[in-house]
Scaffold this motif. Structure first.
Motif, PDB file in Angstrom:
ATOM      1  N   LYS A  97       0.798  -1.150  -0.002  1.00 26.55           N
ATOM      2  CA  LYS A  97      -0.089  -0.029   0.134  1.00 26.55           C
ATOM      3  C   LYS A  97       0.744   1.362   0.014  1.00 26.55           C
ATOM      4  O   LYS A  97       1.914   1.175   0.628  1.00 26.55           O
ATOM      5  CB  LYS A  97      -0.985  -0.153   1.230  1.00 26.55           C
ATOM      6  N   GLY A 126      -2.664   4.902  -3.046  1.00 28.30           N
ATOM      7  CA  GLY A 126      -3.341   3.622  -3.498  1.00 28.30           C
ATOM      8  C   GLY A 126      -3.204   3.185  -4.794  1.00 28.30           C
ATOM      9  O   GLY A 126      -4.138   2.852  -5.578  1.00 28.30           O
ATOM     10  N   ALA A 129      -4.821   0.026  -6.748  1.00 24.09           N
ATOM     11  CA  ALA A 129      -6.346   0.279  -6.986  1.00 24.09           C
ATOM     12  C   ALA A 129      -6.604   0.290  -8.523  1.00 24.09           C
ATOM     13  O   ALA A 129      -7.556  -0.376  -8.856  1.00 24.09           O
ATOM     14  CB  ALA A 129      -6.900   1.401  -6.202  1.00 24.09           C
ATOM     15  N   ASP A 130      -5.801   1.012  -9.422  1.00 24.03           N
ATOM     16  CA  ASP A 130      -6.201   0.880 -10.665  1.00 24.03           C
ATOM     17  C   ASP A 130      -4.980   0.360 -11.545  1.00 24.03           C
ATOM     18  O   ASP A 130      -4.812   0.465 -12.683  1.00 24.03           O
ATOM     19  CB  ASP A 130      -6.359   2.477 -11.119  1.00 24.03           C
ATOM     20  N   LEU A 160     -10.702   3.603  -2.221  1.00 20.77           N
ATOM     21  CA  LEU A 160      -9.085   3.679  -1.834  1.00 20.77           C
ATOM     22  C   LEU A 160      -8.884   3.134  -0.540  1.00 20.77           C
ATOM     23  O   LEU A 160      -7.645   3.004  -0.316  1.00 20.77           O
ATOM     24  CB  LEU A 160      -8.506   5.127  -2.462  1.00 20.77           C
ATOM     25  N   GLU A 166      -8.904   0.382   1.047  1.00 18.42           N
ATOM     26  CA  GLU A 166      -8.179  -1.062   1.141  1.00 18.42           C
ATOM     27  C   GLU A 166      -7.059  -0.591   0.591  1.00 18.42           C
ATOM     28  O   GLU A 166      -5.957  -1.576   0.801  1.00 18.42           O
ATOM     29  CB  GLU A 166      -8.871  -2.025   0.451  1.00 18.42           C
ATOM     30  N   TYR A 167      -6.427   0.260  -0.093  1.00 21.02           N
ATOM     31  CA  TYR A 167      -5.314   0.524  -0.998  1.00 21.02           C
ATOM     32  C   TYR A 167      -4.100   1.526  -0.448  1.00 21.02           C
ATOM     33  O   TYR A 167      -3.035   1.324  -0.789  1.00 21.02           O
ATOM     34  CB  TYR A 167      -5.503   0.579  -2.479  1.00 21.02           C
ATOM     35  N   TYR A 209     -10.628   8.095  -8.489  1.00 21.65           N
ATOM     36  CA  TYR A 209     -11.748   7.402  -8.680  1.00 21.65           C
ATOM     37  C   TYR A 209     -12.002   7.024 -10.326  1.00 21.65           C
ATOM     38  O   TYR A 209     -12.356   5.945 -10.864  1.00 21.65           O
ATOM     39  CB  TYR A 209     -12.922   8.033  -8.056  1.00 21.65           C
ATOM     40  N   ILE A 264      -9.666   4.312 -11.441  1.00 24.22           N
ATOM     41  CA  ILE A 264      -9.988   3.091 -10.944  1.00 24.22           C
ATOM     42  C   ILE A 264     -11.262   2.537 -11.671  1.00 24.22           C
ATOM     43  O   ILE A 264     -11.420   1.375 -12.183  1.00 24.22           O
ATOM     44  CB  ILE A 264     -10.288   3.070  -9.365  1.00 24.22           C
ATOM     45  N   GLN A 296     -11.316  -0.869 -13.412  1.00 24.41           N
ATOM     46  CA  GLN A 296     -12.168  -2.069 -13.147  1.00 24.41           C
ATOM     47  C   GLN A 296     -12.958  -2.447 -14.390  1.00 24.41           C
ATOM     48  O   GLN A 296     -13.294  -3.626 -14.678  1.00 24.41           O
ATOM     49  CB  GLN A 296     -13.019  -1.729 -12.081  1.00 24.41           C
TER      50      GLN A 296
END
Length: 327
Positions: A87, A91, A94-95, A124, A126-127, A151, A154, A158
């Motif tokens: 981490k 983050g 995340a992406d 974010l 968790e990252y 965001y 990300i 995803q």
């Protein structure tokens, strides 16, 4: 005017299980359930979450097996949360196209195709090394507009990995609009946005933070999540998210906010989801282990309460088990 006793005897319709089923006002179906799942990088066996009996941090292989079991039970969707091995403050995992959630999304897309709706939580916490839901300013506040850029990135990652639905959960102003614009510009116009529109700063998230390893390292999230005292604010948040392009909206947590679910469901014409959060799950499991409640009855009663309040879908850690019971 309705008849009175003794002509009126409502108990007549409650006498047998068959009669009760026949006149039930609210029904619960497996395809209305969504299973939240955790996948962790760098482990070689599923890791039990102590505060959530029966829930694990999955490996990619065990995730695929559990997802297939959920599909066979008739569960309608999966919501994926990732725990990266490393981490940082932004983050970055995340992406990352090679990040744990993106790899898991590709796995599930290949395995399940269109048999189940594959969703990804978009946040974010968790990252990031600090555990907050966005990029921080030098004074350790979440920078709303800088976070929107993350965001958007990300969401594209995803979608490219196979997410059919993205669930922005960070409660940043303008997040749905930024994500919708980014997805559309990248050609992912069919990707659905399930907005965590009314997400409260709740005491019921504790076990989740163990499972997702995303507890804030300082402060809390009350500065961007909603105050539990406010109901009208939830309606405003929902309206803003719908104006920005949300396709579905969510209330989180669930049981303590049934009134909010009902208010929103009466007001909007899009699907409303409820998240039965980790603390709600853990309380039932703990009480059942002590023999204080009938576990299966408590599970099904709680799930039915969300439907009665107006939720069209329910995110629950019991999704697979409940789907089997319903079938």
């Amino acid at each position: 005017m309705s008849a009175r006793y003794p002509a009126a005897r409502p108990r007549r319709l409650r006498r047998t299980p068959a009669l009760r089923r026949l006149v039930a006002e609210t029904r619960l179906r497996p395809e209305e359930l969504i299973l939240p799942m955790f996948v962790k990088e760098g482990i070689d066996a599923p890791n039990p979450v102590e505060s959530m009996p029966g829930v694990v941090q999955h490996t990619r292989d065990s995730l695929r097996k559990a997802a297939q079991e959920a599909a066979e039970a008739g569960v309608g969707g999966l919501m994926l949360f990732g725990i990266p091995e490393f981490k940082d403050d932004r983050g970055a995992a995340a992406d990352d196209p090679g990040g744990i959630v993106q790899r898991a999304l590709r796995d599930l897309s290949a395995d399940l195709g269109d048999d189940m709706v594959i969703m990804a939580d978009l946040c974010l916490c968790e990252y990031t090394a600090h555990g907050h839901c966005g990029v921080l300013t030098p004074t350790h506040q979440v920078d709303n507009d800088a976070t929107l850029e993350r965001y958007a990135s990300i969401a594209i990652a995803q979608a490219a990995a196979g997410a059919q639905v993205v669930g922005p959960s960070g409660m940043q102003d303008g997040q749905v609009g930024a994500i919708r614009a980014a997805l559309d510009k990248a050609g992912y116009t069919d990707v659905v946005i399930l907005a965590y529109a009314a997400k409260y700063a709740s005491a019921f998230y504790g076990p989740f933070r163990d499972a997702a390893e995303g507890a804030p390292q300082f402060g809390d999230r009350a500065g961007y999540q909603q105050d539990p005292a406010n109901a009208r604010e939830a309606l405003r948040e929902v309206e803003l998210d719908l104006d920005e392009g949300a396709d579905m909206v969510m209330v989180k947590p669930g049981l303590a906010y049934l009134d909010i679910i009902a208010k929103i469901a009466e007001r909007v014409d899009v699907p409303v989801s409820a998240y039965q959060v980790s603390g709600e799950y853990a309380m039932v499991e703990a009480a059942a282990r002590n023999g204080w409640i009938d576990r299966e009855r408590a599970i099904m009663e709680a799930l039915l309460s969300f439907r009665r309040a107006g939720a069209a879908q329910i995110l629950t850690y019991w999704a697979t088990e409940a789907a089997r019971l319903l079938r």
